[in-house]
Design a protein around this motif. Structure first.
Motif, short mmCIF file in Angstrom:
data_model
loop_
_atom_site.label_atom_id
_atom_site.label_comp_id
_atom_site.label_asym_id
_atom_site.label_seq_id
_atom_site.Cartn_x
_atom_site.Cartn_y
_atom_site.Cartn_z
N ARG A 18 0.83 -1.21 0.00
CA ARG A 18 0.00 0.00 0.00
C ARG A 18 0.87 1.26 0.00
O ARG A 18 0.63 2.21 -0.75
CB ARG A 18 -0.92 -0.04 1.22
CG ARG A 18 -1.77 1.21 1.46
CD ARG A 18 -2.92 1.26 0.49
NE ARG A 18 -3.77 2.40 0.75
CZ ARG A 18 -4.87 2.37 1.52
NH1 ARG A 18 -5.22 1.25 2.13
NH2 ARG A 18 -5.60 3.44 1.68
N HIS A 19 1.87 1.28 0.87
CA HIS A 19 2.76 2.43 1.01
C HIS A 19 3.51 2.71 -0.31
O HIS A 19 3.56 3.86 -0.77
CB HIS A 19 3.76 2.14 2.13
CG HIS A 19 4.72 3.25 2.42
ND1 HIS A 19 4.55 4.14 3.45
CD2 HIS A 19 5.88 3.61 1.80
CE1 HIS A 19 5.55 5.00 3.46
NE2 HIS A 19 6.38 4.70 2.48
N ASP A 22 1.18 3.89 -3.12
CA ASP A 22 0.82 5.29 -2.90
C ASP A 22 1.95 6.23 -3.29
O ASP A 22 1.71 7.31 -3.84
CB ASP A 22 0.44 5.52 -1.42
CG ASP A 22 -0.95 5.02 -1.09
OD1 ASP A 22 -1.75 4.81 -2.02
OD2 ASP A 22 -1.24 4.82 0.11
N ASN A 25 2.09 6.40 -7.18
CA ASN A 25 0.98 7.19 -7.72
C ASN A 25 1.04 8.66 -7.30
O ASN A 25 0.58 9.54 -8.04
CB ASN A 25 -0.36 6.60 -7.29
CG ASN A 25 -0.67 5.29 -7.99
OD1 ASN A 25 -0.31 5.08 -9.14
ND2 ASN A 25 -1.34 4.39 -7.30
N GLY A 26 1.61 8.93 -6.13
CA GLY A 26 1.54 10.28 -5.57
C GLY A 26 2.70 11.19 -5.86
O GLY A 26 2.55 12.42 -5.82
N ASN A 181 2.35 6.89 7.99
CA ASN A 181 1.55 6.46 6.84
C ASN A 181 0.29 7.32 6.77
O ASN A 181 -0.20 7.81 7.78
CB ASN A 181 1.14 4.99 6.97
CG ASN A 181 2.31 4.05 6.81
OD1 ASN A 181 3.30 4.38 6.17
ND2 ASN A 181 2.20 2.85 7.37
N VAL A 183 -3.66 7.81 4.44
CA VAL A 183 -4.61 7.27 3.48
C VAL A 183 -5.43 8.41 2.90
O VAL A 183 -5.70 9.40 3.60
CB VAL A 183 -5.54 6.20 4.10
CG1 VAL A 183 -4.75 4.96 4.48
CG2 VAL A 183 -6.29 6.75 5.31
N PRO A 184 -5.84 8.31 1.63
CA PRO A 184 -6.61 9.39 1.01
C PRO A 184 -8.02 9.47 1.58
O PRO A 184 -8.59 8.45 1.97
CB PRO A 184 -6.63 9.00 -0.47
CG PRO A 184 -6.47 7.51 -0.48
CD PRO A 184 -5.57 7.20 0.69
N TYR A 293 -2.15 0.24 8.18
CA TYR A 293 -3.10 0.98 7.35
C TYR A 293 -4.54 0.67 7.74
O TYR A 293 -5.42 1.52 7.64
CB TYR A 293 -2.89 0.65 5.88
CG TYR A 293 -1.80 1.45 5.23
CD1 TYR A 293 -2.05 2.73 4.75
CD2 TYR A 293 -0.51 0.93 5.09
CE1 TYR A 293 -1.05 3.48 4.15
CE2 TYR A 293 0.49 1.67 4.50
CZ TYR A 293 0.22 2.95 4.02
OH TYR A 293 1.22 3.68 3.44
N LEU A 361 -3.10 11.39 3.36
CA LEU A 361 -2.03 10.89 2.49
C LEU A 361 -1.04 11.97 2.06
O LEU A 361 0.17 11.72 2.00
CB LEU A 361 -2.64 10.22 1.26
CG LEU A 361 -1.65 9.66 0.23
CD1 LEU A 361 -0.79 8.57 0.84
CD2 LEU A 361 -2.42 9.12 -0.99
N ILE A 365 3.34 11.83 1.38
CA ILE A 365 3.98 11.94 0.07
C ILE A 365 4.90 13.15 0.01
O ILE A 365 6.06 13.07 -0.43
CB ILE A 365 2.92 12.03 -1.06
CG1 ILE A 365 2.02 10.79 -1.07
CG2 ILE A 365 3.59 12.23 -2.41
CD1 ILE A 365 2.68 9.52 -1.46
#
Length: 383
Positions: A18-19, A22, A25-26, A181, A183-184, A293, A361, A365
């Motif tokens: 997941r990390h 992200d 993508n970020g 961590n 999350v969006p 998460y 999130l 990032i």
């Protein structure tokens, strides 16, 4: 000119996956080109389902040599493979995730004279309770050498993890930075909608979790707590959404103790985070953690948490703010905490605000990206 970033991951599953996804993508693609070298063996179903989309964001290289087990032959082959990838990609930055990739990736990057080498442990190997004192001492020595000789900066996912590094004298305090961590903030279904998806009535108490069925998560304590709670509150439903090697032993235990009307193993669900609003309480029974998460997803859904008092968990679960903690493996205390949360729930808005204030999130990032772009990084240190 864009910076070339190489991410190296052996355990491409769960929270680590997941990390890293992200990050891919970020990160700002106008500033970075990204290559991911990952171990094929522990790539989970969620990652495999995302490969096609991820290939639009980064170059993906699967490895058969990056494996969890200690194997001199395979580890040497993995080291050579990493060095070949570094030679081909010519990265400006190497960022390694978890213990195995953390050792082999940092060593290869050091040998190939990479100037910026970052590391995210996602819980140090020596934090795991199953290892003997002698094995832990070896792991500490390895982490100490790697930090002092082959690491620009370590990103710890919790304050407790950073404190663990300092207590074991891995390196100077300034070489460790806590980056939580995140999350969006996404649209979530209502409780009614989530329960319809799970075929659950709206008027029964529901306690659930969305983690793997493995030793670290201690799912048998989850079932034993369920058994205890059901004795006091017979209509409570317990849902375990996740797959793993303990699925069949868990199923057998449920049947032998006649808990199948109340305890349900739902298996793997790709959109498990969208089902959390169905829960009245999120229960996590882990033996140890990095910074899970699943708990952040529970906060985002406004669901109060009952979790073991471990590193990581105890920075997410604050009494009166987001839930209640109990001692690892203590079934009676865990059941008491679950019943307390069912009878005295924390206001949903208070929980979701706590998430927005601390665990979104974007700060994760941005902070990692800022470290990548620092012109003058820390020198690699010697003893």
């Amino acid at each position: 000119m864009k910076k070339k970033l190489l991410l190296i991951v052996e355990a491409m599953g769960g929270g680590v996956r997941r990390h890293v996804v992200d990050l891919i993508n970020g990160l700002d693609k106008s500033q970075f080109t990204i290559t991911l070298l990952y171990g094929k063996r522990r790539a989970d179903a969620s990652f495999l389902a995302q490969i096609q989309a991820l290939e639009k964001e980064a170059q993906l290289i699967g490895s058969d040599n990056l494996v969890r087990e200690l194997s001199p032959k395979q580890d040497y082959a993995a080291l050579k493979e990493i060095k070949n990838v570094i030679r081909e990609v010519q990265p400006d930055i190497v960022h390694c995730h978890s213990s195995k990739a953390g050792v082999l990736g940092r060593l290869a990057a050091k040998q190939m004279h990479i100037k910026k080498i970052f590391y995210t442990p996602h819980a140090y190997s020596f934090q795991a309770p199953e290892f003997s004192a002698s094995k832990k001492a070896v792991f500490v020595a390895i982490e100490r050498w790697m930090s002092r000789h082959a690491t620009t900066m370590t990103f710890n996912v919790s304050k407790g993890e950073r404190q663990c590094a300092l207590e074991n004298r891995l390196d100077k305090p300034e070489k460790f930075q806590v980056i939580y961590n995140g999350v969006p903030d996404i649209p979530l279904p209502s409780k009614d909608e989530a329960r319809k998806c799970l075929n659950l009535p709206i008027d029964v108490p529901v306690v659930g979790t969305t983690v793997r069925l493995n030793e670290q998560k201690d799912p048998f304590t989850f079932i034993k707590i369920a058994k205890n709670v059901i004795q006091s509150c017979p209509n409570t439903q317990f849902l375990y959404i996740g797959s793993g090697p303990l699925f069949e032993p868990m199923q057998k235990y449920i049947q032998e103790h006649q808990l199948d009307k109340n305890v349900h193993l739902c298996g793997y669900c790709e959109d498990a985070e969208l089902l959390i609003p169905a829960f009245d309480v999120f229960l996590l029974t882990s033996l140890y953690e990095g910074f899970p998460y699943a708990l952040l997803e529970a906060l985002r859904a406004g669901v109060p948490i009952v979790a073991t008092d471990t590193v990581g968990n105890n920075e997410i679960v604050l009494p009166g703010q987001s839930g209640e903690l109990f001692k690892v493996g203590d079934v009676e205390d865990g059941a008491r905490a679950v019943l307390n949360m069912l009878n005295n729930p924390i206001e949903k808005g208070k929980i979701t605000q706590f998430y927005r204030d601390h665990f979104s999130l974007e700060p994760m990032i941005d902070t990692i990206q800022d470290n990548y772009l620092v012109k003058e990084g820390h020198d690699l240190c010697s003893f």
